[in-house]
Scaffold this motif. Structure first.
Motif, PDB file in Angstrom:
ATOM      1  N   VAL A 110       0.864  -1.229   0.099  1.00 27.92           N
ATOM      2  CA  VAL A 110      -0.043  -0.002  -0.060  1.00 27.92           C
ATOM      3  C   VAL A 110       0.907   1.334  -0.028  1.00 27.92           C
ATOM      4  N   ILE A 111       1.926   1.332   0.732  1.00 31.57           N
ATOM      5  CA  ILE A 111       2.926   2.406   1.027  1.00 31.57           C
ATOM      6  C   ILE A 111       3.425   2.625  -0.466  1.00 31.57           C
ATOM      7  N   THR A 112       3.989   1.700  -1.068  1.00 32.13           N
ATOM      8  CA  THR A 112       4.434   1.757  -2.280  1.00 32.13           C
ATOM      9  C   THR A 112       3.594   2.269  -3.202  1.00 32.13           C
ATOM     10  N   LEU A 113       2.299   1.725  -3.409  1.00 37.66           N
ATOM     11  CA  LEU A 113       1.349   2.414  -4.462  1.00 37.66           C
ATOM     12  C   LEU A 113       1.117   3.915  -4.223  1.00 37.66           C
ATOM     13  N   ILE A 114       0.914   4.123  -2.923  1.00 37.25           N
ATOM     14  CA  ILE A 114       0.631   5.519  -2.448  1.00 37.25           C
ATOM     15  C   ILE A 114       1.739   6.495  -2.640  1.00 37.25           C
ATOM     16  N   SER A 115       2.930   5.911  -2.461  1.00 36.72           N
ATOM     17  CA  SER A 115       4.156   6.688  -2.766  1.00 36.72           C
ATOM     18  C   SER A 115       4.304   6.899  -4.341  1.00 36.72           C
ATOM     19  N   TYR A 116       4.082   5.976  -5.262  1.00 40.64           N
ATOM     20  CA  TYR A 116       4.306   6.202  -6.365  1.00 40.64           C
ATOM     21  C   TYR A 116       3.448   7.275  -6.928  1.00 40.64           C
ATOM     22  N   ILE A 117       2.103   7.151  -6.447  1.00 40.60           N
ATOM     23  CA  ILE A 117       0.940   7.968  -7.166  1.00 40.60           C
ATOM     24  C   ILE A 117       1.398   9.316  -6.757  1.00 40.60           C
ATOM     25  N   VAL A 118       1.763   9.536  -5.286  1.00 33.82           N
ATOM     26  CA  VAL A 118       1.981  10.852  -4.823  1.00 33.82           C
ATOM     27  C   VAL A 118       3.351  11.479  -5.538  1.00 33.82           C
ATOM     28  N   ILE A 119       4.289  10.828  -5.800  1.00 34.93           N
ATOM     29  CA  ILE A 119       5.483  11.148  -6.550  1.00 34.93           C
ATOM     30  C   ILE A 119       5.428  11.446  -7.830  1.00 34.93           C
ATOM     31  N   ARG A 120       4.368  10.828  -8.520  1.00 32.22           N
ATOM     32  CA  ARG A 120       3.934  11.136 -10.048  1.00 32.22           C
ATOM     33  C   ARG A 120       3.224  12.295 -10.003  1.00 32.22           C
ATOM     34  N   ARG A 121       2.064  12.500  -9.112  1.00 36.96           N
ATOM     35  CA  ARG A 121       1.358  13.858  -9.065  1.00 36.96           C
ATOM     36  C   ARG A 121       2.002  14.791  -8.911  1.00 36.96           C
ATOM     37  N   LEU A 122       3.143  14.588  -7.550  1.00 32.94           N
ATOM     38  CA  LEU A 122       3.798  15.901  -7.489  1.00 32.94           C
ATOM     39  C   LEU A 122       4.725  16.382  -8.607  1.00 32.94           C
ATOM     40  N   ILE A 123       5.430  15.616  -9.528  1.00 34.98           N
ATOM     41  CA  ILE A 123       6.268  15.988 -10.573  1.00 34.98           C
ATOM     42  C   ILE A 123       5.186  16.398 -11.575  1.00 34.98           C
ATOM     43  N   THR A 124       4.096  15.859 -11.962  1.00 34.49           N
ATOM     44  CA  THR A 124       3.187  16.449 -12.897  1.00 34.49           C
ATOM     45  C   THR A 124       2.808  17.888 -12.430  1.00 34.49           C
ATOM     46  N   ALA A 125       2.535  18.224 -11.239  1.00 33.64           N
ATOM     47  CA  ALA A 125       2.032  19.543 -10.457  1.00 33.64           C
ATOM     48  C   ALA A 125       3.271  20.334 -10.958  1.00 33.64           C
ATOM     49  N   ILE A 126       4.517  19.919 -10.235  1.00 30.46           N
ATOM     50  CA  ILE A 126       5.451  20.858 -10.654  1.00 30.46           C
ATOM     51  C   ILE A 126       5.866  21.244 -12.072  1.00 30.46           C
ATOM     52  N   THR A 127       5.675  20.332 -12.956  1.00 30.73           N
ATOM     53  CA  THR A 127       5.637  20.299 -14.464  1.00 30.73           C
ATOM     54  C   THR A 127       4.989  21.381 -14.808  1.00 30.73           C
ATOM     55  N   GLY A 128       3.548  21.371 -14.662  1.00 34.27           N
ATOM     56  CA  GLY A 128       2.414  22.184 -14.977  1.00 34.27           C
ATOM     57  C   GLY A 128       2.580  23.541 -14.386  1.00 34.27           C
ATOM     58  N   ARG A 129       3.047  23.819 -13.006  1.00 36.04           N
ATOM     59  CA  ARG A 129       3.227  25.094 -12.662  1.00 36.04           C
ATOM     60  C   ARG A 129       4.582  25.570 -13.274  1.00 36.04           C
ATOM     61  N   ILE A 130       5.536  24.957 -13.572  1.00 40.45           N
ATOM     62  CA  ILE A 130       6.613  25.597 -14.437  1.00 40.45           C
ATOM     63  C   ILE A 130       6.175  25.942 -16.010  1.00 40.45           C
ATOM     64  N   ALA A 131       5.331  25.041 -16.400  1.00 43.60           N
ATOM     65  CA  ALA A 131       4.840  25.458 -17.688  1.00 43.60           C
ATOM     66  C   ALA A 131       4.115  26.957 -17.799  1.00 43.60           C
ATOM     67  N   SER A 132       3.174  26.759 -16.737  1.00 39.10           N
ATOM     68  CA  SER A 132       2.450  28.472 -16.446  1.00 39.10           C
ATOM     69  C   SER A 132       3.210  29.326 -16.335  1.00 39.10           C
ATOM     70  N   TRP A 133       4.292  29.226 -15.654  1.00 42.39           N
ATOM     71  CA  TRP A 133       5.303  30.341 -15.279  1.00 42.39           C
ATOM     72  C   TRP A 133       6.097  30.599 -16.699  1.00 42.39           C
ATOM     73  N   SER A 134       6.364  29.667 -17.567  1.00 43.25           N
ATOM     74  CA  SER A 134       7.222  30.067 -18.755  1.00 43.25           C
ATOM     75  C   SER A 134       6.334  30.510 -19.516  1.00 43.25           C
ATOM     76  N   SER A 135       4.833  30.513 -19.660  1.00 44.46           N
ATOM     77  CA  SER A 135       4.167  31.080 -20.564  1.00 44.46           C
ATOM     78  C   SER A 135       3.676  32.512 -20.242  1.00 44.46           C
ATOM     79  N   ARG A 136       3.989  32.777 -18.889  1.00 40.75           N
ATOM     80  CA  ARG A 136       4.008  34.169 -18.504  1.00 40.75           C
ATOM     81  C   ARG A 136       5.207  34.725 -18.516  1.00 40.75           C
TER      82      ARG A 136
END
Length: 365
Positions: free
Chosen positions: A19-45
């Motif tokens: 369970v911890i492995t699945l949760i950790s994998y999902i959290v890390i993937r979501r975190l990286i996706t969120a960081i990438t999306g935030r940086i993309a929005s910064w670069s557009s502005r």
């Protein structure tokens, strides 16, 4: 099949680790996706291009390495033997080192791509950027590999020493190839010439067709392709005519000594008037240079505001035709080689001298 070796406590630990492995994998993937999306929005502005590249670099995070990291997080809830604890700790370093290598590799590739696609990218050789990026990436992964081996307990001292000795042996064996390779790199960085430039060195004149790792190919004026070693080419004094923004032209002409002095004084202003009336020219000077033995020598200097050789020849032809016309209208003749003959008035003396010579010849006979 019997699972008697799995007791209740072990089953709970395995389920919790999963369970911890699945949760950790999902959290890390979501975190990286969120960081990438935030940086993309910064670069557009933002007008800064580095934010876009930062987002692309973070987007290169490996899913397999994320999974390994999540598995390690899940294993922390299980009591492992000291041997397995040591192995898990080594996996942490392996994952981080490999991911760091992937990020840096992506950064080098993005840098090379942006350097070639920038406004000054035409000044950069694609071959040079490829070579530089390849060398940097090779050095990067060599450092990552040695770091991983050292963390796993491998003695890399002898390995590094053997690599150094082997590298020296290989360098001595292929020193000519390496010399041309680094000469190519020097051409790409220093850019003494580029593809399409017209160069002259020694008795060779032509346009650069291709700059390779070992040789440079030149299309000569007579049509054949000249292939030169990069090392030998850099040892030459190279005249690059394509980078010439303007051409300095010096020419001379002679007029006859029979020209009156007042008309001689009109020649220099006349030449200036002819040159300044033409487009893409800049007059420098025109002077009576010397009193030669058979003519009055004038020297003229002007600039053609273009590097095109055909245009220079057209301008020089126009100047010559205008000089012919203007000097003819003013009845000023060009200087020609003159040879004068003088005859002695006392011809009998010459005849007697010749007869004396004849008599002397008869006596000798």
């Amino acid at each position: 099949m019997s699972f008697n070796w799995i007791n209740e406590s072990t089953a709970i630990n395995l389920a919790l680790a999963l369970v911890i492995t699945l949760i950790s994998y999902i959290v890390i993937r979501r975190l990286i996706t969120a960081i990438t999306g935030r940086i993309a929005s910064w670069s557009s502005r933002s007008s800064h291009g580095w934010t876009h590249y930062l987002g692309e670099i973070i987007g290169r995070t490996s899913r397999l390495l994320i999974l390994l990291m999540a598995i390690q997080m899940g294993l922390y809830v299980i009591d492992l033997s000291p041997a397995w604890e040591s192995r898990v700790s080594h996996i942490w370093f392996l994952v981080l080192a490999l991911q760091f290598g992937l990020w840096m590799d992506a950064a080098v590739l993005l840098w090379a791509r942006s350097a070639l696609s920038s406004k000054s990218g035409h000044q950069r050789s694609q071959l040079t950027m490829t070579m530089i990026s390849l060398m940097v990436r090779t050095a990067l992964w060599a450092v990552v590999l040695l770091s991983v081996l050292a963390n796993l307990g491998v003695d890399i001292t002898a390995f590094v020493a053997s690599l150094g000795i082997g590298g020296i042996a290989v360098a001595l064996a292929v020193q000519n190839v390496l010399s041309d390779l680094f000469a190519s790199l020097s051409i790409g960085i220093d850019k003494p010439f580029e593809q399409g430039d017209f160069v002259v060195f020694g008795d060779i004149a032509g346009s650069i067709e291709y700059i390779g790792l070992k040789t440079t190919r030149i299309r000569s004026l007579s049509g054949e392709q000249v292939i030169c070693s990069n090392t030998q080419l850099l040892q030459q004094t190279i005249h690059n005519y394509k980078r010439m923004s303007e051409r300095r032209v010096l020419f001379q002409f002679d007029i006859s000594y029979r020209t009156p002095t007042e008309k001689v004084a009109e020649v220099a202003p006349l030449v200036k008037q002819i040159i300044t009336s033409l487009e893409k020219t800049r007059f420098d000077r025109a002077h009576l240079l010397a009193l030669e033995s058979n003519a009055l020598k004038f020297e003229v200097v002007y600039y053609v505001l273009s590097s095109d050789y055909n245009q220079y020849m057209d301008i020089q032809q126009s100047i010559n035709m205008a000089l012919l016309k203007e000097l003819e209208q003013r009845q000023i003749k060009f200087g020609m080689p003159v040879r004068s003959l003088e005859f002695l008035e006392d011809v009998p003396v010459i005849q007697r001298a010749s007869s004396d010579v004849d008599e002397s010849r008869m006596v000798q006979k």
